[in-house]
Design a protein around this motif. Structure first.
Motif, PDB file in Angstrom:
ATOM      1  N   THR A 237       0.841  -1.196   0.000  1.00 34.58           N
ATOM      2  CA  THR A 237       0.000   0.000   0.000  1.00 34.58           C
ATOM      3  C   THR A 237       0.877   1.247   0.000  1.00 34.58           C
ATOM      4  O   THR A 237       2.027   1.223   0.454  1.00 34.58           O
ATOM      5  N   GLN A 238       0.331   2.318  -0.504  1.00 36.40           N
ATOM      6  CA  GLN A 238       1.083   3.574  -0.586  1.00 36.40           C
ATOM      7  C   GLN A 238       1.367   4.123   0.802  1.00 36.40           C
ATOM      8  O   GLN A 238       0.492   4.150   1.675  1.00 36.40           O
ATOM      9  N   ASP A 239       2.597   4.532   1.009  1.00 35.89           N
ATOM     10  CA  ASP A 239       3.000   5.104   2.292  1.00 35.89           C
ATOM     11  C   ASP A 239       2.562   6.564   2.357  1.00 35.89           C
ATOM     12  O   ASP A 239       2.953   7.377   1.515  1.00 35.89           O
ATOM     13  N   LEU A 240       1.755   6.896   3.358  1.00 36.98           N
ATOM     14  CA  LEU A 240       1.209   8.246   3.506  1.00 36.98           C
ATOM     15  C   LEU A 240       1.859   9.005   4.657  1.00 36.98           C
ATOM     16  O   LEU A 240       1.262   9.946   5.185  1.00 36.98           O
ATOM     17  N   TYR A 241       3.060   8.626   5.046  1.00 27.95           N
ATOM     18  CA  TYR A 241       3.704   9.286   6.184  1.00 27.95           C
ATOM     19  C   TYR A 241       4.022  10.749   5.874  1.00 27.95           C
ATOM     20  O   TYR A 241       3.753  11.638   6.678  1.00 27.95           O
ATOM     21  N   ASP A 242       4.584  11.021   4.707  1.00 32.49           N
ATOM     22  CA  ASP A 242       4.943  12.393   4.339  1.00 32.49           C
ATOM     23  C   ASP A 242       3.798  13.156   3.689  1.00 32.49           C
ATOM     24  O   ASP A 242       3.862  14.368   3.558  1.00 32.49           O
ATOM     25  N   ASN A 243       2.779  12.435   3.270  1.00 32.71           N
ATOM     26  CA  ASN A 243       1.660  13.083   2.579  1.00 32.71           C
ATOM     27  C   ASN A 243       0.352  12.442   3.039  1.00 32.71           C
ATOM     28  O   ASN A 243      -0.246  11.632   2.327  1.00 32.71           O
ATOM     29  N   PRO A 244      -0.088  12.762   4.251  1.00 26.62           N
ATOM     30  CA  PRO A 244      -1.300  12.102   4.773  1.00 26.62           C
ATOM     31  C   PRO A 244      -2.571  12.492   4.030  1.00 26.62           C
ATOM     32  O   PRO A 244      -3.547  11.740   4.043  1.00 26.62           O
ATOM     33  N   VAL A 245      -2.576  13.648   3.399  1.00 18.37           N
ATOM     34  CA  VAL A 245      -3.764  14.094   2.666  1.00 18.37           C
ATOM     35  C   VAL A 245      -3.465  13.972   1.179  1.00 18.37           C
ATOM     36  O   VAL A 245      -2.590  14.667   0.649  1.00 18.37           O
ATOM     37  N   THR A 246      -4.145  13.084   0.514  1.00 19.90           N
ATOM     38  CA  THR A 246      -3.947  12.876  -0.911  1.00 19.90           C
ATOM     39  C   THR A 246      -5.274  12.526  -1.554  1.00 19.90           C
ATOM     40  O   THR A 246      -6.178  11.976  -0.904  1.00 19.90           O
ATOM     41  N   SER A 247      -5.374  12.844  -2.807  1.00 18.59           N
ATOM     42  CA  SER A 247      -6.609  12.560  -3.535  1.00 18.59           C
ATOM     43  C   SER A 247      -6.601  11.176  -4.170  1.00 18.59           C
ATOM     44  O   SER A 247      -7.645  10.692  -4.616  1.00 18.59           O
ATOM     45  N   VAL A 248      -5.443  10.547  -4.193  1.00 17.21           N
ATOM     46  CA  VAL A 248      -5.312   9.235  -4.823  1.00 17.21           C
ATOM     47  C   VAL A 248      -4.534   8.323  -3.880  1.00 17.21           C
ATOM     48  O   VAL A 248      -3.487   8.702  -3.346  1.00 17.21           O
ATOM     49  N   PHE A 249      -5.061   7.130  -3.678  1.00 16.74           N
ATOM     50  CA  PHE A 249      -4.409   6.133  -2.830  1.00 16.74           C
ATOM     51  C   PHE A 249      -4.179   4.879  -3.667  1.00 16.74           C
ATOM     52  O   PHE A 249      -5.117   4.325  -4.247  1.00 16.74           O
ATOM     53  N   GLN A 250      -2.945   4.445  -3.732  1.00 21.61           N
ATOM     54  CA  GLN A 250      -2.575   3.317  -4.583  1.00 21.61           C
ATOM     55  C   GLN A 250      -2.199   2.112  -3.733  1.00 21.61           C
ATOM     56  O   GLN A 250      -1.586   2.262  -2.675  1.00 21.61           O
ATOM     57  N   TYR A 251      -2.560   0.954  -4.216  1.00 21.56           N
ATOM     58  CA  TYR A 251      -2.150  -0.302  -3.577  1.00 21.56           C
ATOM     59  C   TYR A 251      -2.085  -1.382  -4.646  1.00 21.56           C
ATOM     60  O   TYR A 251      -2.762  -1.328  -5.668  1.00 21.56           O
TER      61      TYR A 251
END
Length: 261
Positions: free
Chosen positions: A32-46
């Protein structure tokens, strides 16, 4: 009773582990995409073993299968093979272990045959669990390597400033499911191997019979098995068994050169 309990518990654990392996293999969240540096995103990839997915902030999810085999990384193909081999062995192990249960009687099958079938199913479960654990661990190692390589590329440059923005992937839920499922299958296989010892018949005790040849002072007549000696009426009676295989005196007779053990 303990053998039957061990068999049933081992079968249930292996069945639960096999179900977990099948679920983990079909899941899409291996990475899954790591959201540590960017917790708010419009797209989530896995990504999974068979396809990659993109989930938008609106809730819409789009998945695209991998339309190539040779173009995929060799490690990903190895993980696929390990998971499939583990599932196939687990299915065969379930079929064998069901017929090997002590509480189920099929024809004239004895305990020794059930012991062999139980041992076979236990070995299959152990190999299946090891394949699942190795497959998940290999994929996790690949994720860790790519994660630190992406981190090094992101923070490389003058003054430690972020020069490039790359998508980093971390562990997905399927990895944890695969680890637990492989462990359960492995434990179930060990319990089946332990139950095999309770089904093995005990052949350590043998009934031994010693045969002694009759001496020259014993004569056999065609009319019946009656002993006669050359000492007249003073000779004690002897017990003769059918077939003339053995004579038993009330007291031990003097051995001669024709006697042997």
């Amino acid at each position: 009773m303990a053998t039957t309990t061990c068999q049933v518990v081992g079968l249930l654990l292996s069945l639960l582990g096999l179900a977990g392996c099948i679920a983990a293999t079909g899941m899409d969240m291996w990475s899954t995409q790591d959201l540590y540096d960017n917790p708010v995103t419009s797209v989530f990839q896995y990504e999974g073993l068979w396809r990659s997915c993109v989930q938008q902030s609106s809730g819409f999810t789009e998945c695209r299968p991998y339309f190539t085999i040779l173009g995929l990384p060799a490690m990903l193909q190895a993980v696929r093979a390990l998971m499939i081999v583990g599932i196939v062995l687990g299915v065969f192990g379930i079929l064998v272990s069901v017929f090997a249960l002590k509480c189920i009687r099929i024809g004239s099958m004895d305990d020794s045959a059930k012991a062999k079938m139980t041992l076979t199913s236990g070995i299959m479960f152990i190999i299946s669990g090891i394949c699942a654990i190795i497959g998940v661990s290999v994929f996790a190692n690949m994720l860790v390597t790519n994660f630190w390589m992406s981190t090094a590329n992101m923070y490389s440059g003058m003054g430690g400033m972020v020069q490039t923005v790359q998508t980093r992937y971390t562990f997905g839920a399927a990895l944890f499911v695969g680890w637990v499922a492989g462990g359960l299958t492995l434990i179930g296989g060990v319990m089946m191997c332990i139950a095999c010892r309770g089904l093995t018949p005990d052949d350590s005790n043998f009934k031994a019979v010693s045969y002694h040849a009759s001496g020259q002072n014993v004569a056999y007549r065609p009319g019946g098995f009656k002993a006669s000696t050359g000492f007249g009426s003073n000779t004690r009676n002897k017990k003769i068994y059918d077939g003339g295989a053995r004579t038993e005196d009330d007291e031990q007779s003097h051995p001669t050169k024709y006697d042997y053990v």
